[in-house]
Design an enzyme around this catalytic site. Structure first.
Site, PDB file in Angstrom:
ATOM      1  N   ASP A  89       0.863  -1.184   0.000  1.00 23.42           N
ATOM      2  CA  ASP A  89       0.000   0.000   0.000  1.00 23.42           C
ATOM      3  C   ASP A  89       0.899   1.232   0.000  1.00 23.42           C
ATOM      4  OD1 ASP A  89      -0.119   1.041   3.138  1.00 23.42           O
ATOM      5  OD2 ASP A  89       0.060  -1.133   2.994  1.00 23.42           O
ATOM      6  N   GLU A 182      -8.203   4.696  12.170  1.00 25.12           N
ATOM      7  CA  GLU A 182      -7.136   4.545  13.163  1.00 25.12           C
ATOM      8  C   GLU A 182      -7.299   5.436  14.388  1.00 25.12           C
ATOM      9  OE1 GLU A 182      -3.185   4.669  11.493  1.00 25.12           O
ATOM     10  OE2 GLU A 182      -3.929   4.102   9.504  1.00 25.12           O
TER      11      GLU A 182
END
Length: 304
Positions: A89, A182
């Site tokens: 990623d 997150e």
């Protein structure tokens, strides 16, 4: 006469003592007086206790199975065993990528790179400055590509979903959209936070016609997204430098390190594995029979 003069001179040469007041010493504070009476064994016990707390803190947050990460300072990366489908990623932090070099020479644990997840948006206004180029190049060089949104605590879920939809034009063959969660607002209740995340997932699912992938790290999932309603979404778990995952639920992707190195990419890059075969990965993409089918695919619109 001479004797008297001698006596007077000797007396005159003497220095008179200075009259000074006695020095007053400050009394030690109550705490210091109490500490002086603490026995030696208590000092040792206190020291061991502090050391024990520090060791526990360090282990829990950096080493244990619930830790977010453990930065490998020495040696090579340990690759998860039993997995052949690898991917990465990326975002603007990787800079300008040499895609031809990455395709021809890039491999992870002697396996080709099969998929690339690309940061697209953040919040309700930000677009990763390298997204459009990375998203185009990934497809041109034959990688299965995906796009992710970084969930912000500063704007509404609906506004963020609209921003992602207006920016990302997924096509048949692309992986489902990804929500990267997150952080949780400190002043927001757990129920409100979960409803906000769920709203983004539902709005994006309604638009693209496929369930989004939910990305977060191991401990965050257990603490804040451990409701069964989130288990219906493919799970991409971030859990670094452990031999095996302790998560007992189903998962599709595992981000196992943030310190990977590949030809064509300057600096570290995240390494991921897919929990299945390459056929399974392709069946997960938009337009496959197990998602929505080509005929049912809805082309993304310009505005939401």
């Amino acid at each position: 006469m001479s004797g008297n003069k001698t006596i007077k001179r000797s007396q005159a040469g003497r220095k008179r003592p200075r009259l000074t007041s006695p020095v007053r010493r400050k009394k030690p504070s109550v705490i210091i007086r109490l500490l002086r009476h603490v026995p030696g064994w208590a000092w040792w016990m206190g020291g061991f206790s502090i050391a024990g707390i520090y060791i526990w803190f360090f282990y829990y947050f950096f080493v244990s199975s619930s830790a977010l990460r453990w930065q490998a300072l020495y040696g090579e990366i340990n690759y998860p065993e039993g997995f052949d489908i690898h991917g990465i990623d990326i975002s603007h932090y990787q800079g300008e990528i040499d895609w031809e070099l990455l395709r021809n020479q890039g491999s992870i644990d002697d396996c080709p790179i099969c998929f690339v997840m690309i940061k697209a948006t953040e919040g309700c206004t930000k677009i990763d400055k390298n997204f459009h180029d990375n998203f185009y190049q990934a497809r041109e060089y034959g990688f299965t590509r995906g796009a992710y949104h970084y969930f912000s605590t500063q704007s509404s879920a609906k506004a963020q979903a609209s921003h992602f939809i207006n920016t990302v034009k997924l096509e048949p063959g692309d992986l489902p959209p990804v929500l990267d969660v997150e952080q949780r607002p400190r002043r927001q209740s757990l129920d409100d936070f979960q409803n906000s995340v769920l709203e983004w997932l539902q709005v994006v699912e309604s638009h693209y016609g496929v369930k989004p992938i939910l990305y977060t790290y191991y401990k965050f999932k257990l603490d804040y997204l451990n409701d069964s309603v989130f288990n219906q979404y493919p799970y991409w778990i971030a859990h670094y430098y452990v031999d095996s995952l302790k998560y007992e639920g189903d998962w599709k992707f595992w981000q196992h390190t943030d310190a990977g190195s590949l030809p064509g990419i300057k600096g570290p890059v995240d390494f991921n594995i897919y929990n299945g075969s390459f056929y399974d990965l392709r069946q997960m993409t938009i337009g496959s029979q197990e998602t929505i089918g080509v005929d049912a695919y809805r082309t993304p619109i310009e505005s939401y």
